[in-house]
Structure formats: C-alpha cells, structure tokens
Design a protein around this motif. Structure first.
Motif, PDB file in Angstrom:
ATOM      1  N   GLY A  90       0.780  -1.237   0.000  1.00 16.65           N
ATOM      2  CA  GLY A  90       0.000   0.000   0.000  1.00 16.65           C
ATOM      3  C   GLY A  90       0.808   1.281   0.000  1.00 16.65           C
ATOM      4  N   LEU A  91       2.128   1.197   0.083  1.00 12.90           N
ATOM      5  CA  LEU A  91       2.954   2.409   0.148  1.00 12.90           C
ATOM      6  C   LEU A  91       3.048   3.094  -1.219  1.00 12.90           C
ATOM      7  N   ASP A  92       2.995   4.410  -1.182  1.00  9.90           N
ATOM      8  CA  ASP A  92       3.253   5.224  -2.368  1.00  9.90           C
ATOM      9  C   ASP A  92       4.765   5.384  -2.500  1.00  9.90           C
ATOM     10  N   ARG A  93       5.381   4.595  -3.372  1.00  6.68           N
ATOM     11  CA  ARG A  93       6.833   4.601  -3.477  1.00  6.68           C
ATOM     12  C   ARG A  93       7.373   5.858  -4.156  1.00  6.68           C
ATOM     13  N   GLN A  94       6.527   6.636  -4.770  1.00  3.89           N
ATOM     14  CA  GLN A  94       6.974   7.914  -5.310  1.00  3.89           C
ATOM     15  C   GLN A  94       7.177   8.943  -4.207  1.00  3.89           C
ATOM     16  N   ARG A  95       6.454   8.752  -3.093  1.00  2.94           N
ATOM     17  CA  ARG A  95       6.530   9.717  -1.997  1.00  2.94           C
ATOM     18  C   ARG A  95       7.405   9.243  -0.840  1.00  2.94           C
ATOM     19  N   PHE A  96       7.467   7.925  -0.616  1.00  8.13           N
ATOM     20  CA  PHE A  96       8.116   7.428   0.599  1.00  8.13           C
ATOM     21  C   PHE A  96       9.123   6.315   0.293  1.00  8.13           C
ATOM     22  N   LEU A  97      10.262   6.414   0.931  1.00  7.09           N
ATOM     23  CA  LEU A  97      11.252   5.348   0.904  1.00  7.09           C
ATOM     24  C   LEU A  97      11.011   4.444   2.103  1.00  7.09           C
ATOM     25  N   PRO A  98      10.779   3.135   1.897  1.00  5.51           N
ATOM     26  CA  PRO A  98      10.533   2.259   3.049  1.00  5.51           C
ATOM     27  C   PRO A  98      11.825   1.959   3.815  1.00  5.51           C
ATOM     28  N   VAL A  99      11.754   2.096   5.139  1.00  7.24           N
ATOM     29  CA  VAL A  99      12.854   1.773   6.034  1.00  7.24           C
ATOM     30  C   VAL A  99      12.305   0.772   7.051  1.00  7.24           C
ATOM     31  N   ILE A 100      12.886  -0.413   7.106  1.00  7.26           N
ATOM     32  CA  ILE A 100      12.418  -1.477   7.992  1.00  7.26           C
ATOM     33  C   ILE A 100      13.283  -1.488   9.245  1.00  7.26           C
ATOM     34  N   ALA A 101      12.667  -1.587  10.425  1.00  7.12           N
ATOM     35  CA  ALA A 101      13.404  -1.610  11.689  1.00  7.12           C
ATOM     36  C   ALA A 101      12.919  -2.773  12.536  1.00  7.12           C
ATOM     37  N   LEU A 102      13.863  -3.550  13.056  1.00 10.17           N
ATOM     38  CA  LEU A 102      13.550  -4.650  13.962  1.00 10.17           C
ATOM     39  C   LEU A 102      14.801  -5.000  14.748  1.00 10.17           C
ATOM     40  N   HIS A 103      14.652  -5.839  15.766  1.00  6.19           N
ATOM     41  CA  HIS A 103      15.793  -6.159  16.625  1.00  6.19           C
ATOM     42  C   HIS A 103      16.770  -7.122  15.957  1.00  6.19           C
ATOM     43  N   HIS A 104      16.284  -8.251  15.471  1.00  5.90           N
ATOM     44  CA  HIS A 104      17.161  -9.278  14.910  1.00  5.90           C
ATOM     45  C   HIS A 104      17.490  -8.972  13.444  1.00  5.90           C
ATOM     46  N   PRO A 105      18.754  -9.067  13.055  1.00 12.71           N
ATOM     47  CA  PRO A 105      19.079  -8.855  11.638  1.00 12.71           C
ATOM     48  C   PRO A 105      18.587 -10.034  10.799  1.00 12.71           C
ATOM     49  N   PRO A 106      17.940  -9.773   9.666  1.00 15.20           N
ATOM     50  CA  PRO A 106      17.526 -10.881   8.807  1.00 15.20           C
ATOM     51  C   PRO A 106      18.690 -11.512   8.046  1.00 15.20           C
ATOM     52  N   HIS A 107      19.814 -10.804   7.982  1.00 11.00           N
ATOM     53  CA  HIS A 107      21.018 -11.331   7.318  1.00 11.00           C
ATOM     54  C   HIS A 107      22.230 -10.841   8.101  1.00 11.00           C
ATOM     55  N   ALA A 108      22.984 -11.783   8.656  1.00 12.59           N
ATOM     56  CA  ALA A 108      24.174 -11.447   9.441  1.00 12.59           C
ATOM     57  C   ALA A 108      25.144 -12.616   9.329  1.00 12.59           C
ATOM     58  N   PRO A 109      26.072 -12.569   8.389  1.00 16.58           N
ATOM     59  CA  PRO A 109      26.997 -13.682   8.183  1.00 16.58           C
ATOM     60  C   PRO A 109      27.738 -14.046   9.470  1.00 16.58           C
ATOM     61  N   GLY A 110      27.772 -15.341   9.778  1.00 12.73           N
ATOM     62  CA  GLY A 110      28.482 -15.826  10.948  1.00 12.73           C
ATOM     63  C   GLY A 110      27.692 -15.819  12.230  1.00 12.73           C
ATOM     64  N   LEU A 111      26.452 -15.332  12.194  1.00 10.49           N
ATOM     65  CA  LEU A 111      25.649 -15.275  13.411  1.00 10.49           C
ATOM     66  C   LEU A 111      25.236 -16.684  13.836  1.00 10.49           C
ATOM     67  N   SER A 112      25.337 -16.969  15.121  1.00 12.23           N
ATOM     68  CA  SER A 112      24.947 -18.273  15.657  1.00 12.23           C
ATOM     69  C   SER A 112      23.475 -18.554  15.387  1.00 12.23           C
ATOM     70  N   ARG A 113      23.155 -19.827  15.147  1.00 13.92           N
ATOM     71  CA  ARG A 113      21.759 -20.214  14.969  1.00 13.92           C
ATOM     72  C   ARG A 113      20.937 -19.928  16.216  1.00 13.92           C
ATOM     73  N   LEU A 114      21.582 -19.888  17.362  1.00 14.40           N
ATOM     74  CA  LEU A 114      20.867 -19.598  18.602  1.00 14.40           C
ATOM     75  C   LEU A 114      20.515 -18.119  18.740  1.00 14.40           C
ATOM     76  N   LYS A 115      20.980 -17.284  17.811  1.00 10.17           N
ATOM     77  CA  LYS A 115      20.688 -15.855  17.844  1.00 10.17           C
ATOM     78  C   LYS A 115      19.981 -15.368  16.580  1.00 10.17           C
ATOM     79  N   ARG A 116      19.609 -16.291  15.711  1.00 11.08           N
ATOM     80  CA  ARG A 116      19.089 -15.946  14.389  1.00 11.08           C
ATOM     81  C   ARG A 116      17.645 -15.440  14.445  1.00 11.08           C
ATOM     82  N   LEU A 117      17.213 -14.867  13.350  1.00  7.58           N
ATOM     83  CA  LEU A 117      15.798 -14.622  13.090  1.00  7.58           C
ATOM     84  C   LEU A 117      15.274 -15.846  12.358  1.00  7.58           C
ATOM     85  N   ARG A 118      14.393 -16.595  12.988  1.00  6.91           N
ATOM     86  CA  ARG A 118      13.983 -17.899  12.467  1.00  6.91           C
ATOM     87  C   ARG A 118      13.341 -17.808  11.088  1.00  6.91           C
TER      88      ARG A 118
END
Length: 282
Positions: A174-202
């Motif tokens: 639903g975002l108007d991409r001509q007006r807004f740049l989407p910026v996603i924020a969350l605690h766990h990184p969705p991509h982090a090379p070398g991150l332990s499986r015990l700390k991943r985003l499932r």
C-alpha cells in the motif's frame, strides 16, 4: 531531508533477581549471566545518549529492542522512563527484542507500561499482534517490527510470525513509493553472516523475500551490539542491513562502545538517497 536516530540494546540495569525461582529457570539463569559480566552496561550512558539524540534534532527516533534484560515488572517501569527520555511516543518507535520478551509472561507485563508505544489492537497474548507500526516521516515510511518472542532456555532467537509478515506485506503493497522510501526496523538482523543459529531470526528467509519483492533498500537492527553493515542481494536488488551498537555498552566485554546511528534520507533528481553516521555516546 529526513533524519532518524537509531538506538538499540539499552539493557537497563540494575537487573532485579527474579523471585520466580525455581518456578522459572530461564530468568534465573539470565540474571546469573548478567551478574557474570559486571560493568557491561552503564545506565548513565542512556541519559547521555538521549541528550545527544536531542542535540541532533532528528525527525523521529527508532529503538530496536532489548530495552531490558528479563522482562520483569520493575524493569518495565525503567523501560518506560528510558523511552520517555528520547521523546514523545508519537515520535519514538520501539521494536521489542528477545530480552524484552524473555518469558511467556513478558507480553502481558509489558502492555501496561509500554501501551503508549504500541499500536492499539484487540487484547491477545502475543505482543507481535501490535506490529507492524508504520510512521510516515518526511520522505520515509518507517516500518517497525517485533521480532521478540519467548524462546527456549538457551535461545536468543527471534521470530516475526506468519501473521505479522502478512501485515507487513500489506503495508508495503500500500505504500506510495513515489513519496516514501521504506525503512524497515527490527531487533534481529535478517542477514548477518556468521551469526549463531541460537541468535538468528527464524523466519529471515520469508522476510528477505518480502524485502526483495518490494525493493526495500535498508533494514535497521540491533542484537549484535556492534555498529555494522552487511548487504544481501537477490535479482539485482541489494538490501543494506545497518546495525546499531548498544547505546549503553561500556565496551568492557567485547561490545562496541556506546553509540547510536543517524540515518539521513534525501530526495534527489534520480530518486531517494540515504546515508548512515554512527555517533559515539561521550
């Protein structure tokens, strides 16, 4: 030009000993782990970080999780006070992390203290039902997610869940991409090379699929206690993963010294541009 201040991982202390022993083993072991690393975090740095953020005069502040350690009632009172230092709830977004939702009781405990920062929904047992939170700020659409979820004893994993991912897809569609740049924020990184499986985003693959499909350029995250940048690409599109260090870390136990990020978004003749500057907390 639009400016976000990106704060993360306050880990507010001192952490009270959980009186649930032996009923709840996880918070007791969490308290022991915290006690074994004295001086890792300094509450005075949180106040200095708030002062530095105000001096930078951002348009909005986003806090990517782990305000507290064990999700206890006294900690939520401190979390409320800490977020208030960064600004009014309408100008401060909070995406809960794994320590915020350390046990199954944490969702219920958090709602009373943190209601001002939670989009209203029908009462449920899952704090993730309040998310995504969408803030249209200047040239940007800040979409804050909750990756915190109670997990098993030795896990620091996160999970968005199918329902939240579905709502995120609807928001991005639903975002108007001509007006807004989407910026996603969350605690766990969705991509982090070398991150332990015990700390991943499932469910990172499902999130990355959405980011690629909707051509989202940047993700702000915490969790690593490092000021970091990693890139993930698919089908000619690259997503930058921007990590903020802990804003209360002393640097004594391997974490980066306390800092926060300033994210600047501008619109030019050829579209949107963005850049990130890490600022140390003096």
């Amino acid at each position: 030009m639009t400016v976000f201040a990106h704060i993360s991982d306050l880990h507010l202390g001192p952490v009270p000993f959980p009186a649930a022993w032996p009923w709840r083993l996880k918070p007791v072991l969490g308290w022991i782990n915290w006690a074994r690393q004295p001086g890792s975090h300094d509450g005075a740095l949180v106040g200095r970080a708030a002062a530095a953020v105000h001096a930078a005069e951002p348009d909005h502040v986003v806090v990517t999780g782990d305000l507290i350690e064990l999700g206890l009632d006294r900690e939520w009172q401190a979390a409320h006070a800490a977020l208030t230092r960064f600004g009014a709830p309408a100008q401060v977004s909070w995406g809960p992390g794994n320590h915020d939702l350390y046990t199954t009781e944490a969702s219920v405990r958090s709602r009373g203290a943190m209601a001002d920062w939670l989009p209203p929904v029908a009462a449920t047992g899952d704090l993730r039902d309040h998310f995504p939170r969408l803030d249209l700020v200047g040239d940007a659409a800040l979409v804050t997610l909750c990756s915190g979820k109670p997990t098993w004893l030795f896990s620091a994993e996160g999970e968005l869940g199918a329902a939240q991912l579905g709502r995120l897809a609807a928001v991005l569609t639903g975002l108007d991409r001509q007006r807004f740049l989407p910026v996603i924020a969350l605690h766990h990184p969705p991509h982090a090379p070398g991150l332990s499986r015990l700390k991943r985003l499932r469910d990172a693959p499902a999130l990355l699929d959405l980011l690629a499909r909707h051509r989202c350029p940047v993700v702000l995250h915490g969790h690593l206690h490092k000021a970091s940048r990693a890139e993930w690409s698919r089908d000619g599109h690259t997503v930058a993963m921007i990590g903020a260090a802990s804003a209360s870390a002393t640097g004594r136990h391997g974490d980066d010294p306390a800092s926060f990020n300033l994210v600047t978004i501008s619109r030019g003749a050829e579209g949107f541009d963005w850049q990130v500057e890490a600022r140390l907390v003096a």
